[in-house]
Design a protein around this motif. Structure first.
Motif, PDB file in Angstrom:
ATOM      1  N   ASP A  81       0.820  -1.216   0.000  1.00 43.11           N
ATOM      2  CA  ASP A  81       0.000   0.000   0.000  1.00 43.11           C
ATOM      3  C   ASP A  81       0.853   1.265   0.000  1.00 43.11           C
ATOM      4  O   ASP A  81       0.536   2.231  -0.697  1.00 43.11           O
ATOM      5  CB  ASP A  81      -0.944   0.011   1.203  1.00 43.11           C
ATOM      6  N   GLU A  82       1.925   1.279   0.784  1.00 44.31           N
ATOM      7  CA  GLU A  82       2.783   2.466   0.857  1.00 44.31           C
ATOM      8  C   GLU A  82       3.408   2.773  -0.502  1.00 44.31           C
ATOM      9  O   GLU A  82       3.447   3.923  -0.941  1.00 44.31           O
ATOM     10  CB  GLU A  82       3.883   2.253   1.894  1.00 44.31           C
ATOM     11  N   PHE A  83       3.884   1.746  -1.202  1.00 39.07           N
ATOM     12  CA  PHE A  83       4.471   1.941  -2.530  1.00 39.07           C
ATOM     13  C   PHE A  83       3.421   2.446  -3.515  1.00 39.07           C
ATOM     14  O   PHE A  83       3.671   3.359  -4.296  1.00 39.07           O
ATOM     15  CB  PHE A  83       5.078   0.635  -3.044  1.00 39.07           C
ATOM     16  N   ARG A  84       2.223   1.863  -3.470  1.00 35.37           N
ATOM     17  CA  ARG A  84       1.151   2.286  -4.371  1.00 35.37           C
ATOM     18  C   ARG A  84       0.787   3.744  -4.139  1.00 35.37           C
ATOM     19  O   ARG A  84       0.555   4.507  -5.093  1.00 35.37           O
ATOM     20  CB  ARG A  84      -0.073   1.391  -4.186  1.00 35.37           C
ATOM     21  N   ALA A  85       0.742   4.164  -2.885  1.00 37.25           N
ATOM     22  CA  ALA A  85       0.418   5.558  -2.568  1.00 37.25           C
ATOM     23  C   ALA A  85       1.496   6.493  -3.099  1.00 37.25           C
ATOM     24  O   ALA A  85       1.186   7.541  -3.670  1.00 37.25           O
ATOM     25  CB  ALA A  85       0.254   5.734  -1.064  1.00 37.25           C
ATOM     26  N   ARG A  86       2.775   6.117  -2.917  1.00 36.94           N
ATOM     27  CA  ARG A  86       3.876   6.957  -3.430  1.00 36.94           C
ATOM     28  C   ARG A  86       3.851   7.024  -4.962  1.00 36.94           C
ATOM     29  O   ARG A  86       4.041   8.083  -5.546  1.00 36.94           O
ATOM     30  CB  ARG A  86       5.228   6.419  -2.961  1.00 36.94           C
ATOM     31  N   LEU A  87       3.602   5.893  -5.606  1.00 40.15           N
ATOM     32  CA  LEU A  87       3.545   5.847  -7.066  1.00 40.15           C
ATOM     33  C   LEU A  87       2.382   6.679  -7.587  1.00 40.15           C
ATOM     34  O   LEU A  87       2.530   7.458  -8.535  1.00 40.15           O
ATOM     35  CB  LEU A  87       3.417   4.403  -7.541  1.00 40.15           C
ATOM     36  N   ARG A  88       1.218   6.553  -6.950  1.00 39.77           N
ATOM     37  CA  ARG A  88       0.041   7.327  -7.359  1.00 39.77           C
ATOM     38  C   ARG A  88       0.314   8.828  -7.230  1.00 39.77           C
ATOM     39  O   ARG A  88      -0.004   9.606  -8.127  1.00 39.77           O
ATOM     40  CB  ARG A  88      -1.166   6.931  -6.505  1.00 39.77           C
ATOM     41  N   ALA A  89       0.961   9.234  -6.132  1.00 38.95           N
ATOM     42  CA  ALA A  89       1.290  10.646  -5.931  1.00 38.95           C
ATOM     43  C   ALA A  89       2.289  11.122  -6.979  1.00 38.95           C
ATOM     44  O   ALA A  89       2.170  12.233  -7.502  1.00 38.95           O
ATOM     45  CB  ALA A  89       1.845  10.863  -4.526  1.00 38.95           C
ATOM     46  N   SER A  90       3.244  10.277  -7.314  1.00 36.96           N
ATOM     47  CA  SER A  90       4.241  10.643  -8.321  1.00 36.96           C
ATOM     48  C   SER A  90       3.612  10.793  -9.706  1.00 36.96           C
ATOM     49  O   SER A  90       3.910  11.741 -10.438  1.00 36.96           O
ATOM     50  CB  SER A  90       5.343   9.580  -8.356  1.00 36.96           C
ATOM     51  N   ILE A  91       2.745   9.876 -10.077  1.00 38.62           N
ATOM     52  CA  ILE A  91       2.054   9.963 -11.371  1.00 38.62           C
ATOM     53  C   ILE A  91       1.188  11.207 -11.419  1.00 38.62           C
ATOM     54  O   ILE A  91       1.200  11.955 -12.398  1.00 38.62           O
ATOM     55  CB  ILE A  91       1.203   8.698 -11.619  1.00 38.62           C
ATOM     56  N   ARG A  92       0.451  11.453 -10.347  1.00 32.73           N
ATOM     57  CA  ARG A  92      -0.423  12.634 -10.299  1.00 32.73           C
ATOM     58  C   ARG A  92       0.389  13.918 -10.458  1.00 32.73           C
ATOM     59  O   ARG A  92       0.038  14.801 -11.229  1.00 32.73           O
ATOM     60  CB  ARG A  92      -1.190  12.659  -8.978  1.00 32.73           C
ATOM     61  N   GLN A  93       1.530  14.009  -9.755  1.00 37.80           N
ATOM     62  CA  GLN A  93       2.368  15.206  -9.840  1.00 37.80           C
ATOM     63  C   GLN A  93       2.960  15.363 -11.241  1.00 37.80           C
ATOM     64  O   GLN A  93       3.030  16.466 -11.773  1.00 37.80           O
ATOM     65  CB  GLN A  93       3.491  15.171  -8.793  1.00 37.80           C
ATOM     66  N   SER A  94       3.361  14.258 -11.865  1.00 37.02           N
ATOM     67  CA  SER A  94       3.905  14.324 -13.225  1.00 37.02           C
ATOM     68  C   SER A  94       2.868  14.836 -14.208  1.00 37.02           C
ATOM     69  O   SER A  94       3.177  15.655 -15.077  1.00 37.02           O
ATOM     70  CB  SER A  94       4.391  12.944 -13.675  1.00 37.02           C
ATOM     71  N   VAL A  95       1.630  14.372 -14.074  1.00 34.83           N
ATOM     72  CA  VAL A  95       0.566  14.836 -14.965  1.00 34.83           C
ATOM     73  C   VAL A  95       0.319  16.323 -14.744  1.00 34.83           C
ATOM     74  O   VAL A  95       0.186  17.092 -15.700  1.00 34.83           O
ATOM     75  CB  VAL A  95      -0.722  14.012 -14.757  1.00 34.83           C
ATOM     76  N   ILE A  96       0.293  16.755 -13.486  1.00 31.10           N
ATOM     77  CA  ILE A  96       0.090  18.177 -13.188  1.00 31.10           C
ATOM     78  C   ILE A  96       1.249  19.005 -13.732  1.00 31.10           C
ATOM     79  O   ILE A  96       1.039  20.040 -14.366  1.00 31.10           O
ATOM     80  CB  ILE A  96      -0.076  18.387 -11.667  1.00 31.10           C
ATOM     81  N   ASP A  97       2.486  18.535 -13.525  1.00 36.82           N
ATOM     82  CA  ASP A  97       3.672  19.258 -14.002  1.00 36.82           C
ATOM     83  C   ASP A  97       3.668  19.444 -15.508  1.00 36.82           C
ATOM     84  O   ASP A  97       4.154  20.435 -16.029  1.00 36.82           O
ATOM     85  CB  ASP A  97       4.959  18.540 -13.585  1.00 36.82           C
ATOM     86  N   HIS A  98       3.113  18.476 -16.211  1.00 34.54           N
ATOM     87  CA  HIS A  98       3.086  18.542 -17.669  1.00 34.54           C
ATOM     88  C   HIS A  98       1.746  19.038 -18.194  1.00 34.54           C
ATOM     89  O   HIS A  98       1.446  18.893 -19.375  1.00 34.54           O
ATOM     90  CB  HIS A  98       3.423  17.175 -18.272  1.00 34.54           C
ATOM     91  N   GLY A  99       0.953  19.600 -17.333  1.00 34.34           N
ATOM     92  CA  GLY A  99      -0.323  20.176 -17.752  1.00 34.34           C
ATOM     93  C   GLY A  99      -1.294  19.151 -18.299  1.00 34.34           C
ATOM     94  O   GLY A  99      -2.170  19.476 -19.088  1.00 34.34           O
ATOM     95  N   GLY A 100      -1.133  17.893 -17.911  1.00 36.08           N
ATOM     96  CA  GLY A 100      -2.055  16.856 -18.378  1.00 36.08           C
ATOM     97  C   GLY A 100      -1.819  16.451 -19.808  1.00 36.08           C
ATOM     98  O   GLY A 100      -2.622  15.753 -20.394  1.00 36.08           O
ATOM     99  N   SER A 101      -0.673  16.848 -20.409  1.00 38.32           N
ATOM    100  CA  SER A 101      -0.458  16.571 -21.821  1.00 38.32           C
ATOM    101  C   SER A 101       0.416  15.348 -22.047  1.00 38.32           C
ATOM    102  O   SER A 101       1.300  15.357 -22.870  1.00 38.32           O
ATOM    103  CB  SER A 101       0.155  17.790 -22.503  1.00 38.32           C
ATOM    104  N   VAL A 102       0.172  14.288 -21.319  1.00 35.05           N
ATOM    105  CA  VAL A 102       0.873  13.036 -21.533  1.00 35.05           C
ATOM    106  C   VAL A 102       0.054  12.232 -22.523  1.00 35.05           C
ATOM    107  O   VAL A 102      -1.122  11.971 -22.297  1.00 35.05           O
ATOM    108  CB  VAL A 102       1.035  12.256 -20.209  1.00 35.05           C
TER     109      VAL A 102
END
Length: 110
Positions: A69-90
């Motif tokens: 669960d801890e790894f999944r939470a960190r991965l989910r947060a990282s993916i979410r931040q990457s999408v936000i950083d790139h303006g959702g243009s992945v």
């Protein structure tokens, strides 16, 4: 990402939460809001379809193994931040399958 349409929720926010939506890990109010946006916004719906396909592929290839669960939470947060950083243009530019190996190449636009 912004499709130019008028939505109650920004496209970037929807795409940042797409995995939470796919995993059914959000409350019903958030789920309804995301579902409404996906019904109204073709670009987000297309990206959702890519993510949904990726989720199915990962489940099939990983044999049902679950990450802690801890790894999944960190991965989910990282993916979410990457999408936000790139303006959702992945976006996915190409998907190929060779025997049992699938490669998904993505590009990001600033």
């Amino acid at each position: 990402m912004n499709c130019g349409g008028e939505h109650e929720t920004n496209c970037s926010e929807v795409l940042a939460d797409v995995w939470v939506f796919l995993d059914r890990e959000c409350g019903s109010d958030k789920r309804d809001l995301l579902a409404k946006h996906l019904e109204e916004c073709r670009p987000c719906l297309e990206q959702y379809g890519v993510e949904e396909h990726l989720k199915v592929l990962l489940a099939r290839k990983c044999g049902g193994d679950q990450a802690p669960d801890e790894f999944r939470a960190r991965l989910r947060a990282s993916i979410r931040q990457s999408v936000i950083d790139h303006g959702g243009s992945v976006t996915v530019t190409r998907t190929t399958t060779v025997e049992t190996t699938t490669t998904v190449e993505t590009t990001t636009e600033d």
